[in-house]
Design an enzyme around this catalytic site. Structure first.
Site, mmCIF file in Angstrom:
data_model
loop_
_atom_site.group_PDB
_atom_site.id
_atom_site.type_symbol
_atom_site.label_atom_id
_atom_site.label_comp_id
_atom_site.label_asym_id
_atom_site.label_seq_id
_atom_site.Cartn_x
_atom_site.Cartn_y
_atom_site.Cartn_z
ATOM 1 N N ARG A 1 0.796 -1.225 0.000
ATOM 2 C CA ARG A 1 0.000 0.000 0.000
ATOM 3 C C ARG A 1 0.833 1.280 0.000
ATOM 4 O O ARG A 1 0.426 2.297 0.566
ATOM 5 C CB ARG A 1 -0.970 0.007 1.193
ATOM 6 C CG ARG A 1 -1.947 -1.150 1.224
ATOM 7 C CD ARG A 1 -2.910 -1.118 0.031
ATOM 8 N NE ARG A 1 -3.862 -2.209 0.129
ATOM 9 C CZ ARG A 1 -3.674 -3.417 -0.389
ATOM 10 N NH1 ARG A 1 -2.574 -3.683 -1.086
ATOM 11 N NH2 ARG A 1 -4.577 -4.364 -0.238
ATOM 12 N N SER B 1 -11.083 1.367 3.017
ATOM 13 C CA SER B 1 -10.380 0.869 4.200
ATOM 14 C C SER B 1 -9.629 2.007 4.881
ATOM 15 O O SER B 1 -8.894 2.750 4.232
ATOM 16 C CB SER B 1 -9.396 -0.233 3.812
ATOM 17 O OG SER B 1 -10.070 -1.347 3.272
ATOM 18 N N GLU C 1 -4.469 3.963 6.339
ATOM 19 C CA GLU C 1 -4.337 3.872 4.887
ATOM 20 C C GLU C 1 -4.896 5.146 4.261
ATOM 21 O O GLU C 1 -4.439 5.583 3.204
ATOM 22 C CB GLU C 1 -5.092 2.642 4.380
ATOM 23 C CG GLU C 1 -4.932 2.367 2.907
ATOM 24 C CD GLU C 1 -5.545 1.045 2.495
ATOM 25 O OE1 GLU C 1 -6.134 0.996 1.403
ATOM 26 O OE2 GLU C 1 -5.449 0.060 3.253
#
EC number: 1.3.1.98
Length: 301
Positions: free
Chosen positions: A172, A223, A293
């Site tokens: 990520r 998320s 995130e």
């Protein structure tokens, strides 16, 4: 400073525009300046103008995976949502896409062609540019696995074609984060020649799985936390008893605990305080710190 359009372009330059409608959470204050370029030259012109004026630059795609401060964003906000072009090379199986192209639309397009490789992006509410920067992923796949190269607008205003291996990909993240290097387009290597009906079915299965397990009834940013090594963030939050926990009008989803919902009228500070509360509660229970995130844009002090 009063300008109707960017210098040397027909691209409108807007002042004090609410960013709530530009984000999937539907929260956030105003952009000091906002521009929505439709071509790469217009985007370059916006970038160069902001640099000449000494303005900070913020780029928005679909507005997912970010939280914009209620106080707004100083400087120039560039929306890439109109950079939606797409070309295919039938011989090589390569696909070149503008930064503003929506990921779900991309998944459906490639499925219709019978090209494998991007079925997993169908449920991600983002754009190609954001996927390249964040190394977006789902269902065991991620951007880095299929990306060949990206066209980058460098801080000096020039364009560069950068190979995927040079983007420092990890879980990520990439080396494009926290920089002034802007993704303008991406080229992916896919697998042509498959039965479109089968690829469509696999794409639909990925979408059905996400609809079954993730909340789509209320505005959210996707998320919120990265998965810590050896854990899943949603499980940690759920086991801490935080499903349904609410601050103001922001709520930890009852369906998937790694999502925060705007239940109607939430502010960015509601969401921010809920993020901090979840981090602290999980750390107290499990001695694990959840790293966001979601990207924070603007002042939350």
């Amino acid at each position: 400073m009063t300008l109707a359009c960017l210098p040397q372009t027909q691209c409108p330059l807007q002042r004090q525009v609410s960013l709530a409608k530009f984000t999937t959470l539907n929260v956030g204050g105003c952009a000091e300046w906002l521009v929505e370029p439709r071509t790469i030259p217009e985007l370059q012109a916006a970038y160069i103008w902001a640099q000449e004026e000494g303005l900070p630059i913020t780029v928005l795609g679909a507005g997912s995976n970010l939280l914009v401060s209620d106080r707004g964003v100083p400087g120039l906000v560039i929306s890439t949502k109109h950079l939606r072009y797409l070309t295919t090379d039938l011989e090589t199986g390569q696909l070149t896409v503008g930064a503003g192209y929506p990921l779900p639309k991309l998944a459906h397009h490639t499925a219709k062609l019978g090209w494998r490789g991007l079925e997993w992006v169908v449920g991600i509410p983002g754009t190609v540019g954001g996927a390249v920067v964040m190394n977006a992923g789902a269902h065991g796949s991620c951007t880095a696995q299929r990306l060949v190269s990206a066209v980058i607008l460098e801080p000096d205003g020039t364009l560069a074609v950068v190979a995927a291996r040079e983007l420092g990909y990890a879980y990520r993240t990439s080396n494009l984060q926290e920089t002034q290097r802007l993704v303008l387009q991406a080229t992916w290597q896919l697998e042509p020649g498959h039965d479109p009906a089968q690829v469509k079915a696999e794409t639909q299965k990925h979408l059905s799985d996400r609809l079954r397990t993730q909340p789509y009834g209320f505005p959210n940013c996707g998320s919120v936390f990265r998965n810590p090594q050896g854990w899943t963030a949603g499980w940690l939050i759920e086991q801490t008893g935080l499903k349904g926990y609410q601050i103001g009008h922001a709520q930890v989803s009852e369906k998937h605990a790694n999502f925060i919902l705007n239940c109607g009228g939430a502010t960015a500070m509601d969401v921010y305080h809920l993020i901090r509360y979840v981090q602290t509660a999980v750390a107290d229970r499990w001695a694990v710190w959840l790293h966001p995130e979601v990207k924070l844009i603007g002042n939350f002090a």
